[in-house]
Every structure is written in structure tokens, then in C-alpha cells.
Scaffold this active site. Structure first.
Site, PDB file in Angstrom:
ATOM      1  N   GLY A   1       2.170   2.735  10.839  1.00 26.49           N
ATOM      2  CA  GLY A   1       2.844   3.783  10.718  1.00 26.49           C
ATOM      3  C   GLY A   1       3.734   4.233  12.036  1.00 26.49           C
TER       4      GLY A   1
ATOM      5  N   SER B   1       2.820  -1.701  10.508  1.00 25.02           N
ATOM      6  CA  SER B   1       4.191  -1.681  10.883  1.00 25.02           C
ATOM      7  C   SER B   1       5.067  -2.972  10.434  1.00 25.02           C
ATOM      8  CB  SER B   1       4.462  -1.070  12.154  1.00 25.02           C
ATOM      9  OG  SER B   1       4.080   0.311  12.205  1.00 25.02           O
TER      10      SER B   1
ATOM     11  N   GLU C   1      -7.209   4.834   7.325  1.00 25.78           N
ATOM     12  CA  GLU C   1      -7.104   6.388   7.077  1.00 25.78           C
ATOM     13  C   GLU C   1      -8.438   7.015   6.439  1.00 25.78           C
ATOM     14  OE1 GLU C   1      -3.356   5.553   5.158  1.00 25.78           O
ATOM     15  OE2 GLU C   1      -2.334   5.016   7.323  1.00 25.78           O
TER      16      GLU C   1
ATOM     17  N   ASN D   1       0.883  -1.334  -0.060  1.00 33.62           N
ATOM     18  CA  ASN D   1       0.060   0.089   0.081  1.00 33.62           C
ATOM     19  C   ASN D   1       1.106   1.232   0.113  1.00 33.62           C
ATOM     20  OD1 ASN D   1      -1.877   1.934   0.536  1.00 33.62           O
ATOM     21  ND2 ASN D   1      -2.513   1.316   2.587  1.00 33.62           N
TER      22      ASN D   1
ATOM     23  N   LYS E   1       0.098   4.293  -0.424  1.00 29.05           N
ATOM     24  CA  LYS E   1      -0.650   5.430   0.049  1.00 29.05           C
ATOM     25  C   LYS E   1      -0.315   6.523  -0.834  1.00 29.05           C
ATOM     26  CE  LYS E   1      -0.408   3.250   4.509  1.00 29.05           C
ATOM     27  NZ  LYS E   1      -0.532   3.738   6.028  1.00 29.05           N
TER      28      LYS E   1
ATOM     29  N   HIS F   1     -10.001   1.367   4.502  1.00 28.90           N
ATOM     30  CA  HIS F   1      -8.678   1.453   5.402  1.00 28.90           C
ATOM     31  C   HIS F   1      -8.796   2.424   6.481  1.00 28.90           C
ATOM     32  CE1 HIS F   1      -4.663   2.742   6.235  1.00 28.90           C
ATOM     33  NE2 HIS F   1      -4.155   1.700   5.749  1.00 28.90           N
TER      34      HIS F   1
ATOM     35  N   GLU G   1      -5.658  -4.640  10.979  1.00 23.84           N
ATOM     36  CA  GLU G   1      -4.821  -3.555  10.893  1.00 23.84           C
ATOM     37  C   GLU G   1      -5.029  -2.668  12.160  1.00 23.84           C
ATOM     38  OE1 GLU G   1      -2.627  -2.388   7.193  1.00 23.84           O
ATOM     39  OE2 GLU G   1      -4.315  -1.277   7.258  1.00 23.84           O
TER      40      GLU G   1
HETATM   41  P1  PGA Z   1       2.398   0.376   7.512  1.00 18.01           P
HETATM   42  O1  PGA Z   1       1.097   0.671   6.991  1.00 18.01           O
HETATM   43  O2  PGA Z   1       3.003  -0.688   7.199  1.00 18.01           O
HETATM   44  O3  PGA Z   1       3.239   1.595   7.242  1.00 18.01           O
HETATM   45  O4  PGA Z   1       2.290   0.592   9.015  1.00 18.01           O
HETATM   46  C1  PGA Z   1       0.204  -0.473   6.584  1.00 18.01           C
HETATM   47  C2  PGA Z   1      -1.095   0.216   6.075  1.00 18.01           C
HETATM   48  O5  PGA Z   1      -1.697   1.301   6.486  1.00 18.01           O
HETATM   49  O6  PGA Z   1      -1.816  -0.531   5.257  1.00 18.01           O
END
Ligand code: PGA
Length: 251
Positions: free
Chosen positions: A173, A214, A97, A9, A11, A95, A167
């Protein structure tokens, strides 16, 4: 049984040029047969360029979102039909976000899952609790509710694939995933929830539960032996081809 799946991903982190270059680097590195299905989800504006780079390769293309109608007056949205047309095989849905910054709800996730399946886009449904929800002892309820509301009444046929990504929101992140035993607890909960929806043969062959938050090459190995875990959704660590390849090789 379907192969494990590892999803990048990206982003909103890369320009169109950077996306094309990174896709090419990943294509070069993944030229040999691999054990898992690999999916790259660039931003919408990079999808066409990345589709050309990946054409004829083992790597699949995915979108980071999708709208639930095919066409019409929906300013700023992306049609599942057009995503299918440019070569997407997967679509990330719900997601955290998007839930956090754009107010997406479980009902919206449901509409998007349903629409995607109708256009040969395999949904990657994201679920997970926030830090506050966890502290209030609500984590299980939240995960269960997100899964049930998004997937109730959805049919999965033998030629479709559904991915559910657990998640936990606060570790995304952060550089530190949750403890594997905590991930196992959530994965078991999701597995139990989907057992009510479809026959076990469909769950075995067409539904994969993965972990995200992460994940990197230093910690992915701690998760690979979890029951019912079929891969990873990777954000930050998918922005470097060597690092992403290391994760893929661990599963
Ligand atoms: P990250 O993001 O691996 O940077 O924690 C994962 C995600 O949001 O899908």
C-alpha cells in the site's frame, strides 16, 4: 508447469454492489483467452454475488481468509466447506494485515493451509518481513520461519495448487515496491525452503511463488523475468479493471 497467476485482493474496499460491478467489468475485459490464471478475492459478504458474476468465466474466485474447522461454535469465522460450496477455488492465508491486526500466527496459517487443501481450496500463503525485522537483519529468518512453520508436514497432491506470496510488509500500500533484486533474494529463499518439502515435480507443477506489495502496471514489468516468479498478488491496483488487466498482460 502451471500458468502464472495474478490475484486481486480487494481487501475491505468495496461494497457488495461495487464488487459485483467491478467483477463484471473484469469479466468483460478478460473475455479472451489469457496466458495467466486470474483470481479475484472480494470480501466475504460479496463472495456470493461475485461468484454469480464470474460463473462460467475464466476468472476464479478466492476468499481473503478461511477458518480451519468445517463447522461449530466459532463466531465470526468462515468454514472452508462453505467457501468451497459458494465456488471459491483459492483462499488467502496469513496476510500481513491479519498477522498485524488480528494476531494471526504461523501456527494458525498452518492449520488454515491444511484445512483449505482438504476442501479443494488452494491456499495463497502470504509471507514477508516487517520494516523493523528487516532493519534488524532478520528478514531471511522471518521469511524462512513463516514458510517452514506454515508448510511443514503438508502434503501437496498433483491435483492441488499452492501459492506462496512474498509480500514485504512495509511496501504494501506504499505505492513503491521493493527492488526486483531484493524480491529475487526472498523468492530464492522460499524456493530453497520448499525444495525440502516436496519432490521437484510437485514444486514445478503445483507450487507457485509470487510477489505482492505495491505492484502496478508501471512496475510489474520489472519483476516478470525474476527466476521462480510465477505471478503477482495485487491490492490497490486491482481495484481498477483497466489497470489490473495491464498487469495481467505483462506476465
Ligand atoms: P498493495 O497490496 O498492492 O495495495 O500493496 C498487496 C496486498 O496486500 O496483498
Amino acid at each position: 508447469m502451471s500458468k502464472p497467476i495474478v490475484i486481486a485482493n480487494w481487501k475491505m474496499n468495496l461494497s457488495v454492489t461495487q464488487s459485483g460491478k467491478l467483477a463484471q467489468a473484469m469479466r468483460d475485459l478478460l473475455a479472451d483467452e489469457i496466458n495467466s490464471e486470474v483470481v479475484i478475492c472480494p470480501s466475504f459478504t460479496s463472495l456470493s454475488d461475485v461468484a454469480k458474476v464470474l460463473s462460467g468465466s475464466l476468472i476464479r474466485l478466492g476468499s481473503q481468509d478461511v477458518f480451519w474447522e468445517e463447522r461449530g461454535a466459532y463466531t465470526g469465522e468462515e468454514s472452508p466447506k462453505i467457501l468451497e460450496e459458494i465456488g471459491c477455488k483459492y483462499a488467502i492465508i496469513g496476510h500481513s494485515e491479519r498477522r498485524q491486526y488480528l494476531g494471526e500466527t504461523d501456527e494458525i496459517s498452518h492449520l488454515k493451509v491444511k484445512a483449505s487443501l482438504g476442501y479443494n481450496l488452494n491456499p495463497i500463503l502470504c509471507v514477508g518481513e516487517t520494516y523493523a525485522e528487516r532493519n534488524q537483519g532478520q528478514a531471511d529468518n522471518v521469511i524462512f520461519r513463516q514458510v517452514v512453520r506454515a508448510l511443514s508436514g503438508i502434503d501437496i497432491t498433483p491435483n492441488q495448487q499452492l501459492v506462496i506470496a512474498y509480500e514485504p510488509v512495509w511496501v504494501i500500500g506504499s505505492g513503491r515496491p521493493i527492488e526486483p533484486k531484493e524480491a529475487q533474494h526472498a523468492i530464492n529463499l522460499i524456493y530453497q525452503a520448499v525444495l525440502d518439502f516436496w519432490p521437484s515435480v510437485i514444486i514445478k507443477n503445483n507450487v507457485r511463488i509470487i510477489y505482492g506489495g505495491s505492484v502496478d502496471s508501471g512496475n510489474a514489468g520489472e519483476f516478470v523475468s525474476l527466476d521462480h516468479l510465477a505471478g503477482f498478488l495485487v491490492g490497490g491496483a486491482s481495484l481498477k479493471e483497466e489497470e489490473f488487466l495491464k498487469i495481467i498482460k505483462l506476465i
